[in-house]
Design an enzyme around this catalytic site. Structure first.
Site, short mmCIF file in Angstrom:
data_model
loop_
_atom_site.label_atom_id
_atom_site.label_comp_id
_atom_site.label_asym_id
_atom_site.label_seq_id
_atom_site.Cartn_x
_atom_site.Cartn_y
_atom_site.Cartn_z
N LYS A 53 0.84 -1.21 0.00
CA LYS A 53 0.00 0.00 0.00
C LYS A 53 0.87 1.25 0.00
O LYS A 53 0.58 2.22 -0.71
CB LYS A 53 -0.93 -0.01 1.23
CG LYS A 53 -2.05 -1.03 1.11
CD LYS A 53 -2.80 -1.25 2.42
CE LYS A 53 -3.82 -2.38 2.27
NZ LYS A 53 -4.50 -2.74 3.51
N GLN A 97 -4.60 -1.24 9.70
CA GLN A 97 -4.58 -2.59 9.11
C GLN A 97 -5.21 -3.60 10.07
O GLN A 97 -4.90 -3.63 11.26
CB GLN A 97 -3.13 -2.98 8.77
CG GLN A 97 -2.98 -4.32 8.07
CD GLN A 97 -3.57 -4.33 6.66
OE1 GLN A 97 -3.64 -3.32 5.98
NE2 GLN A 97 -4.01 -5.50 6.22
N ASP A 120 -11.06 3.16 4.24
CA ASP A 120 -11.42 1.73 4.21
C ASP A 120 -12.93 1.53 4.10
O ASP A 120 -13.39 0.44 3.79
CB ASP A 120 -10.98 1.07 5.53
CG ASP A 120 -9.72 0.25 5.38
OD1 ASP A 120 -9.50 -0.31 4.30
OD2 ASP A 120 -8.97 0.16 6.37
N1 GUN Z 1 -7.11 -6.57 6.29
C1 GUN Z 1 -7.50 -7.30 5.21
N2 GUN Z 1 -8.09 -6.51 4.29
C2 GUN Z 1 -8.08 -5.26 4.79
C3 GUN Z 1 -8.53 -4.00 4.30
O1 GUN Z 1 -9.10 -3.87 3.21
N3 GUN Z 1 -8.32 -2.94 5.12
C4 GUN Z 1 -7.73 -3.05 6.34
N4 GUN Z 1 -7.58 -1.95 7.08
N5 GUN Z 1 -7.29 -4.20 6.82
C5 GUN Z 1 -7.47 -5.30 6.04
#
Ligand code: GUN
Length: 294
Positions: A53, A97, A120
């Site tokens: 990311k 995350q 998100d």
């Molecule tokens: N863990 C797995 N997928 C995601 C996501 O799309 N966003 C976040 N913050 N954590 C994740």
């Protein structure tokens, strides 16, 4: 192979180029979009995603900051960090995350985010807007990425029967919401299956579109898929493989090797949904920056 491969890498690249143009336009106006990613603990898969990311953000001209905290971080410290990021005008998007260590309540953390920075789309305000059919909020990145894939490959969702496997807040539930919205990009009839569903295979066999997001390697087998169905695999599972350089390899929730002969369109793992999730995150961040301009 009968099915055509859906190339998530190529499609995500196209979206990222467009996002980069938008980010450059914002920077020219004096506002560089900024994304802060918070990683608590040392889950190896999360560390890989967070690095990806950060890299993708920088490539798109988005200022990216990753804050890594030890697994022992108390919940109140994480909440105090979120308060600081909420107040920081240079931060347009905040991503915490998941999963978080067990002593931290993820719901409390998500509710602390400023919904305007919740790229998100996990905050109840954004969840509510999505359920209410509004496009004002942020849609979660993975399901938004799946919708973009279906659109790009000309998959007709109107009136189609879509079976979503999995009912998580991150994928299954928002996926169902997006698909059932009224409008030409959605209008699907949606069945959501989960671990307590009876006769799951029977449901999947009736699907025009199957979206698997359960986190179980190769759960969807060829005998469960209607010939000509579209199959989207959201799963990313590590399975042991002594022959692989890292001792494991990544596989999806779909038995790709066999299902590809039955499906009309299918996503690979890796190289399918994963890159789209990141592209949507960048898109949401640039949108958050635009909105912060007023
Ligand atoms: N863990 C797995 N997928 C995601 C996501 O799309 N966003 C976040 N913050 N954590 C994740």
């Amino acid at each position: 192979m009968r099915g055509t491969l859906i190339d998530g890498v190529a499609l995500a690249k196209k979206i990222r180029l467009r996002v980069a143009e938008e980010a450059a336009a914002l920077t020219a106006q004096g506002t560089t979009p900024g994304l802060t990613v918070v990683l608590v603990g040392d889950d190896p898969a999360s560390a890989v995603y967070v690095r990806a990311k950060g890299r993708a953000s920088e490539e798109a001209g988005i200022r990216s900051d990753t804050i890594r905290l030890p697994a022992s971080t108390p919940e109140h410290e994480l909440l105090a960090l979120i308060d600081r990021l909420n107040a920081d005008r240079a931060v347009h998007g905040i991503l915490v995350q998941m999963p978080l260590p067990r002593h931290i309540d993820a719901d409390v953390v998500i509710r602390r985010l400023d919904p305007e920075k919740d790229v998100d789309g996990f905050h109840p305000v954004n969840v509510g807007l999505l359920c209410a059919g509004s496009k004002e909020g942020f849609a979660p990145c993975t399901p938004a990425g799946v919708m973009a894939m279906l659109r790009a490959y000309g998959v007709e969702t109107r009136g189609a029967h879509v079976v979503v496997l999995g009912r998580s807040n991150i994928v299954g539930k928002p996926m169902a919401s997006l698909l059932m919205q009224a409008g030409p990009d959605a209008d699907a009839t949606v069945t959501v299956c989960h671990s307590r569903t009876r006769d799951l295979a029977e449901h999947v066999r009736r699907a025009d579109i199957v979206i698997a997001a359960v986190g179980r390697p190769h759960m969807v087998t060829a005998d469960m898929v209607k010939p000509g169905a579209v199959v989207i695999d959201v799963g990313i599972n590590r399975v042991n493989d002594p022959a692989a350089p890292k001792g494991y390899r990544l596989v999806g929730d779909v038995d790709f090797e066999n299902v590809k002969d039955v499906a009309s369109l299918i996503t690979p793992v890796p190289g399918g949904v994963g890159p789209m999730t990141i592209a949507m995150l960048l898109q949401n961040t640039v949108r958050a920056a635009f909105r912060a301009l007023g």
